[in-house]
Design an enzyme around this catalytic site. Structure first.
Site, short mmCIF file in Angstrom:
data_model
loop_
_atom_site.label_atom_id
_atom_site.label_comp_id
_atom_site.label_asym_id
_atom_site.label_seq_id
_atom_site.Cartn_x
_atom_site.Cartn_y
_atom_site.Cartn_z
N ASP A 258 1.99 54.06 24.19
CA ASP A 258 1.65 53.02 25.17
C ASP A 258 1.59 51.60 24.63
O ASP A 258 2.33 50.71 25.07
CB ASP A 258 0.32 53.38 25.85
CG ASP A 258 -0.80 53.71 24.87
OD1 ASP A 258 -0.53 53.83 23.66
OD2 ASP A 258 -1.95 53.85 25.31
N GLU A 372 -8.10 51.47 31.39
CA GLU A 372 -6.73 51.04 31.68
C GLU A 372 -6.48 50.75 33.15
O GLU A 372 -5.84 49.74 33.50
CB GLU A 372 -5.73 52.07 31.16
CG GLU A 372 -5.54 52.08 29.66
CD GLU A 372 -6.66 52.78 28.90
OE1 GLU A 372 -6.74 52.64 27.66
OE2 GLU A 372 -7.47 53.48 29.56
#
Length: 630
Positions: A258, A372
């Site tokens: 990520d 997130e």
């Protein structure tokens, strides 16, 4: 169904958009946003006070049993991770007290083996962010007695991690002993995120200490990973740092990969290094072409693009926020809606959600207070001012208060289906989760904080730490003349490495611009040729205080002809936030596969093989202070 009911249903269908707009418009009011902001502030102090009372100086709080545990290095991890949140909340007393304690008591000459990735983003990033706030009058949080203690600690810590980068590929080991270096039995396998998410913190340290070694080793690690990309510009999840062979070839935007994407774009914005931008453009285009199954993202084989895993991984939820920074708003909105639908179903996002069965993935049912999705919600509201994102934030706050709040803090949720609590609270809950929630509601209430109203624009690290975009940091390669800078010298030239991606892109990219909401702009135009850096360490003519922090711009007298000072515009750095839109680049010929595998590109039947295109001729800016919805 009667005729009247059918008529009513038809009217509802025809005017559903209007009704939705009315409902959204009557969502979170400004007064309610203030109340929600205050509720988040109380949330922070419930957890922070619980840590300080029951766990400090251990690393993290056990919120159910009201105890402490050492999870990283045994050096007050949660306190360090929380420093810039204290500053953001305007808590001068606790910020000053905490900085003073850390400066006097923290030491890294300890026989502990620590994660390079976690230590960098949590400890090194926390120290640097707090240093930049505590040492600068412009932040309003300057500590008079502060004498750069946190910067010295950060430099000491980073030097103790440097032995991890001594590998044939330049990609670091995953762990290092802070006293003895890398253990002879240390695993040679590391994740892509672990090797590629160090550039902001180490790069910032180089800019602050005038020692380029930290920036050099972390950029070399990124180039080492990118050089081993597949023929279709995808990277795998795990790699052998000695042989350079991929040990796990699953490509995705979630676990283990990520923040590799995140730091490519953010390193460019923070440091102005165009090579990061060129790599990001190609990596992003490949991700949108092979991983994007609108509105979801899947994992595929990095060589063939064959589907491996139809799974929503909770770490993917940062992606819409990154897309906002890249200016790709429309897919970000759709993906956020999909991800938030999972939150709505369970009250939280599980670590894994199977897209084939639309059920929680077995063995991945937990929610460890991750930030997130909240982070992306904040960025999308900042960019669009669409009240739906405030509604989403309110729902997420309610979930945390109802199911995660416990005796001394906030608990992990071990099973999102049954909301079972677990006795652990990660430090990132205070560093990120609460921070982004507070910023979201403060922005709606009428912002009054360092990020929105302070003297600088900020880049958030992957741990949510504040790193200011100042000329001192960003314009080193643009002849920025300040005391101790790395200065241009016509007599000293050093070739810089440019990847194939950078060279290919150089032919098509011609300009970019940075714009803010006022008329003052900082623009940069250049030929983007592969040029030498010509940087040498030295004492250049010093800038005034105003020039150093963005009041004006000084070009050196020995600027190369193609970068004459006449092409540079005077700049005033305003506190209005702006979003950079970058261009997607396509390569006429595929790059070579570093591991020698040769596979044809694979597409699922009926799959759209065209990547989303951004305007390649003109860079655009989205003004995130605009009240209108994008």
């Amino acid at each position: 169904m009667g005729a009247a009911n059918k008529t009513l249903l038809l009217i509802l269908l025809l005017f559903s958009d209007l009704f939705v707009c009315e409902i959204l418009a009557e969502g979170v009011t400004k007064e309610e946003a203030k109340q929600l902001r205050d509720e988040v502030r109380e949330m922070f102090y419930h957890a922070f006070d619980g840590y300080m009372k029951h766990a400090f100086p251990h690393d993290e709080l056990k919120p159910l049993s009201c105890g402490g545990e050492d999870t990283l290095g045994g050096y007050a991890l949660t306190l360090i991770d929380s420093l810039d949140t204290l500053a953001l909340l305007g808590d001068r007393e606790r910020f000053s007290t905490s900085v003073e304690w850390i400066g006097k008591n923290l030491r890294f000459d300890i026989n502990k083996t620590v994660s390079i990735f976690e230590t960098t983003i949590r400890i090194l990033g926390g120290l640097l962010s707090a240093h930049l706030i505590a040492s600068d009058y412009n932040t309003g949080m300057r500590i008079p007695s502060y004498e750069d203690e946190l910067l010295h600690l950060a430099e000491d810590l980073a030097r103790r991690m440097l032995p991890a980068f001594d590998t044939p590929t330049g990609i670091p080991f995953g762990s290092v002993n802070l006293m003895h270096g890398v253990d002879e039995n240390e695993s040679k396998i590391t994740s892509t995120a672990g090797g590629g998410t160090l550039t902001l913190e180490f790069g910032m340290l180089s800019r602050l200490t005038n020692d380029p070694i930290f920036e050099e080793v972390t950029k070399n690690a990124v180039l080492g990973l990118w050089a081993r990309r597949s023929r279709i510009n995808l990277v795998g999840a795990h790699i052998d740092v000695f042989s350079g062979e991929w040990t796990q070839k699953d490509a995705g935007i979630g676990t283990s990969i990520d923040s590799f994407y995140e730091y490519l774009l953010k390193a460019y914005i923070l440091f102005g290094d165009e090579e990061y931008l060129f790599i990001f453009q190609e990596a992003y285009r490949a991700a949108m072409l092979y991983l994007h199954n609108d509105p979801w993202y899947v994992e595929v084989n990095m060589n063939s693009a064959a589907l491996v895993w139809p799974l929503f991984n909770s770490l993917q939820a940062f992606w819409p926020g990154l897309q906002v920074l890249a200016g790709d708003i429309e897919p970000a909105i759709r993906t956020h809606a999909a991800f938030f639908s999972v939150w709505k179903r369970y009250g939280f996002t599980p670590e894994g959600f199977n897209l084939a069965t639309f059920k929680v993935q077995q063995g991945q049912k937990s929610y460890p207070l991750r930030p997130e999705l909240i982070e992306s919600t904040y960025w999308l509201y900042k960019a669009t001012r669409n009240p739906r994102f405030l509604d989403a934030g309110r729902d997420m706050l309610a979930s945390l208060q109802y199911a995660a709040r416990c005796t001394c803090g906030y608990c992990h949720i071990s099973d999102v289906e049954f909301h079972q609590q677990e006795d652990h609270m990660e430090s990132f809950f205070l560093a990120e989760t609460v921070k982004y929630l507070w910023l979201l509601f403060d922005l709606a209430a009428g912002p009054d904080n360092l990020v929105e109203n302070g003297p600088y624009q900020y880049i958030f690290s992957t741990e949510g730490h504040l790193l200011p975009v100042t000329p001192q940091v960003s314009l080193v390669s643009e002849h920025c003349s300040y005391l101790g800078a790395y200065c241009r010298s016509s007599s000293s030239r050093h070739e810089t490495y440019f990847s194939d991606a950078a060279r290919d892109s150089a032919a098509t990219n011609t300009s970019e611009s940075f714009t803010n909401t006022n008329s003052n702009t900082l623009s940069r135009s250049d030929s983007r040729k592969s040029r030498s850096s010509g940087l040498i360490k030295g004492y250049c003519p010093g800038l005034t205080h105003g020039q150093r922090y963005g009041i004006s711009y000084v070009a050196s007298d020995d600027s190369p002809e193609e970068e004459s000072s006449s092409t540079k515009q005077a700049a005033v750095v305003q506190n209005s936030s702006t979003i950079l839109v970058v261009s997607n680049q396509s390569s006429d010929s595929p790059s070579s596969d570093a591991d020698g595998d040769h596979h044809d590109n694979h597409h699922e039947p009926g799959e759209d093989q065209s990547a989303p295109q951004l305007d390649n001729e003109t860079s655009q800016i989205i003004d995130v202070t605009n009240e209108e919805e994008v």
